[in-house]
Design a protein around this motif. Structure first.
Motif, mmCIF file in Angstrom:
data_model
loop_
_atom_site.group_PDB
_atom_site.id
_atom_site.type_symbol
_atom_site.label_atom_id
_atom_site.label_comp_id
_atom_site.label_asym_id
_atom_site.label_seq_id
_atom_site.Cartn_x
_atom_site.Cartn_y
_atom_site.Cartn_z
ATOM 1 N N PHE A 71 15.146 -0.470 -51.786
ATOM 2 C CA PHE A 71 15.211 0.949 -51.017
ATOM 3 C C PHE A 71 15.445 0.746 -49.625
ATOM 4 C CE2 PHE A 71 12.618 0.848 -54.828
ATOM 5 C CZ PHE A 71 13.138 2.150 -55.383
ATOM 6 N N ILE A 72 16.039 1.510 -48.881
ATOM 7 C CA ILE A 72 16.573 0.944 -47.527
ATOM 8 C C ILE A 72 16.337 2.342 -46.685
ATOM 9 C CG2 ILE A 72 18.219 0.155 -45.676
ATOM 10 C CD1 ILE A 72 19.524 -1.088 -48.218
ATOM 11 N N THR A 73 15.398 2.113 -45.635
ATOM 12 C CA THR A 73 14.958 3.430 -44.906
ATOM 13 C C THR A 73 16.024 3.391 -43.515
ATOM 14 O OG1 THR A 73 13.536 2.402 -43.414
ATOM 15 C CG2 THR A 73 12.879 3.466 -45.445
ATOM 16 N N PRO A 74 16.425 4.533 -42.865
ATOM 17 C CA PRO A 74 17.133 4.359 -41.652
ATOM 18 C C PRO A 74 16.321 4.200 -40.762
ATOM 19 C CG PRO A 74 16.576 6.795 -42.470
ATOM 20 C CD PRO A 74 16.226 6.003 -43.585
ATOM 21 N N VAL A 75 16.880 3.784 -39.677
ATOM 22 C CA VAL A 75 16.012 3.503 -38.175
ATOM 23 C C VAL A 75 15.318 4.671 -37.701
ATOM 24 C CG1 VAL A 75 16.377 2.775 -35.852
ATOM 25 C CG2 VAL A 75 18.002 1.493 -37.559
ATOM 26 N N SER A 76 14.092 4.454 -37.328
ATOM 27 C CA SER A 76 13.021 5.440 -37.001
ATOM 28 C C SER A 76 12.080 4.849 -35.900
ATOM 29 C CB SER A 76 12.300 6.161 -38.077
ATOM 30 O OG SER A 76 11.638 6.869 -37.523
#
Length: 525
Positions: A71-76
């Motif tokens: 699972f890969i989150t976008p940059v935040s």
């Protein structure tokens, strides 16, 4: 009290724009998790079609095997938002997995035979076939069991106004990107020196299922619990040890971190140098290839390191080519076990600690690190992995031996000062509270993740798999019953549909045979 260089730097930075810039730190998380059957055995089903195509979905994919989700989150810039994104991605995936669950530990569940670990499939495109062949090579080089281990990768970068303030305060007149790259390399060196503290606090793999050893003997002083659990009474993170996600065959690689050119040269040498160890494994030129090539590293991603310098690559660009072109853009921390006490695999407390720890590693003086010192840091890590919760364990610091507690207390004194910068930036006490809370774990090893896990094993004489299955069931119910927090279901459905469209586009664009495609790729690497 001795006034250190760090103290002086913090005093200077507290009066600049740097403090406010800390709210702009960017983060992204990659969390791996094995899909398991209700029985606790590894799932043998294909990657769930309902969550999209693993080649082109940018948030839900697979790692080594069909059953190892990523699972890969976008940059935040918001840690809370990042965890909400991670939670939503896991909820969405669980709704498409039938009765399967997500294994909440780093070390894998019961696996009867490594052939039960099905290689990840990325479709019929050349790049998809290359990805699967790369994994075939990993299997034939190191075995599949090691590749079934899950971890959490933490990506972080500092904002441009932070770098402007820091470069100004140090009166550096060189190029901004060179300054940034050098500072990130200094961070990496300090991180490697004190990586053992991450293992002490957040190591969560002191135990494993006997099936992981596949009948092989180990020299580690394992104790037994339940029907098939082996554990180290004072251990922390087997995942980072010799049994885990490491590669002794790479011990001849002397990749250094004193300059970007040195680092790039070290890795590029490894992907071009033939290895006698893999000479007898057929490569991409054979009718039935078993690995990409016969070099020390098939591709740069094969290099195992707890921390990496990174830059987003352009199309057909390798990671080191991207670094050589544009310098270091962010860092990737690969040393985190899956946190079994968090339904996302990593907690907000851990993120806040990493914010402070990595900033401390950046701001602190970081002398060059020769190969001997890298070896010392590796030995320190191995000591903590095996006996980190033993108060008698000592580590090598320079020319002296120091206790884990004494060294950790020294680090926490500095972390407390850095946390104050974050408090000032955010207008609250959360960072200082986090550091103060984790500092108590130094004198109370049973409060660490590994300490809590071993305590349950010893008190209940149970298997670690029983702990994991209870948590897996609990987390699945929690995810399915909760509402989406960041994404909507329709938005995730659209991403799923788009991924299949994008994969078809990739396939349609292929003009070469796989052999010709790989020949061209390696000529340009």
């Amino acid at each position: 009290m001795k006034h250190t260089n760090l103290d002086s730097k913090l005093e200077t930075l507290a009066n600049t724009a740097l403090v406010s810039s800390l709210t702009g730190i960017q983060r992204g998380i990659e969390r791996e998790a094995l899909r398991i059957q209700p029985s606790g055995k590894i799932a043998k089903t294909p990657h769930p079609a309902g969550v999209g195509h693993p080649l082109t979905h940018n948030s839900i994919t697979t790692d080594f095997s069909e059953s190892l989700l990523e699972f890969i989150t976008p940059v935040s810039t918001s840690a809370e938002q990042t965890l909400s994104q991670l939670r939503d991605l896991q909820k969405y995936t669980l709704t498409n997995m039938g009765d399967e669950m997500l294994w909440p530990m780093s070390m894998p569940c019961f696996i009867e035979d490594q052939d039960d670990i099905v290689l990840a499939q990325f479709g019929k495109s050349n790049i998809g076939k290359m990805k699967t062949l790369y994994r075939e090579g990993l299997k034939n080089r190191y075995g599949s069991m090691m590749q079934a281990i899950a971890g959490v990768h933490f990506n972080m970068s500092f904002p441009s106004d932070f770098w402007d303030a820091l470069q100004s305060s140090e009166q550096d007149t060189g190029s901004v990107q060179d300054f940034i790259s050098n500072k990130y390399l200094g961070l990496i060196r300090n991180f490697k020196r004190e990586l053992w503290l991450i293992s002490y606090l957040f190591g969560a793999s002191p135990a494993l299922c006997r099936s992981f050893l596949q009948g092989k003997q180990s020299n580690l002083p394992f104790q037994e619990s339940g029907k098939g659990t082996l554990y180290l009474d004072k251990g922390t993170a087997l995942r980072l040890g010799d049994l885990g996600y490491t590669n002794s065959a790479q011990s001849s690689l002397k990749v250094m971190y004193n300059s970007l050119s040195e680092y790039v040269k070290g890795l590029q040498t490894a992907i071009r140098c033939r290895s006698d160890l893999y000479e007898n494994i057929d490569d991409y030129r054979a009718d039935v290839p078993k690995q990409l090539n016969k070099n020390i590293l098939q591709i740069e991603n094969e290099f195992y390191s707890p921390i990496r310098p990174k830059r987003n690559a352009n199309s057909q660009e390798t990671p080191t080519q991207a670094l050589a072109r544009g310098g270091i853009e962010y860092i990737e921390i690969r040393a985190l076990d899956v946190n079994p006490f968090s339904d996302t695999g990593i907690s907000l407390e851990q993120i806040r600690f990493l914010d402070v720890f990595l900033t401390y590693c950046l701001l602190k003086d970081s002398p060059e690190m020769d190969w001997d010192e890298q070896q010392v840091s590796d030995r320190n890590l191995q000591s903590v992995i095996c006996t980190g919760r033993d108060t008698e364990t000592h580590l090598q610091q320079g020319d002296t031996q120091v206790s884990i507690a004494a060294w950790a207390e020294s680090i926490f004194r500095d972390l407390t000062k850095v946390a104050k910068l974050f408090d000032d930036a955010h207008g609250d006490q959360t960072y200082s509270d986090t550091i103060a809370s984790l500092a108590t774990w130094v004198d109370n090893p049973d409060e660490t993740f590994s300490g809590q896990l071993v305590s349950v094993l010893k008190e209940q004489s149970t298997d670690s798999a029983e702990q994991a299955l209870k948590l897996a069931s609990q987390y699945k119910q929690s995810h399915l019953q909760s509402d989406y927090q960041f994404y909507s279901e329709s938005e995730l459905d659209a991403k799923t549909a788009q991924s299949f469209t994008d994969e078809k586009t990739v396939c349609d664009a292929d003009e070469l045979t796989l052999t010709a495609f790989l020949q061209d790729y390696f000529e340009k690497a």
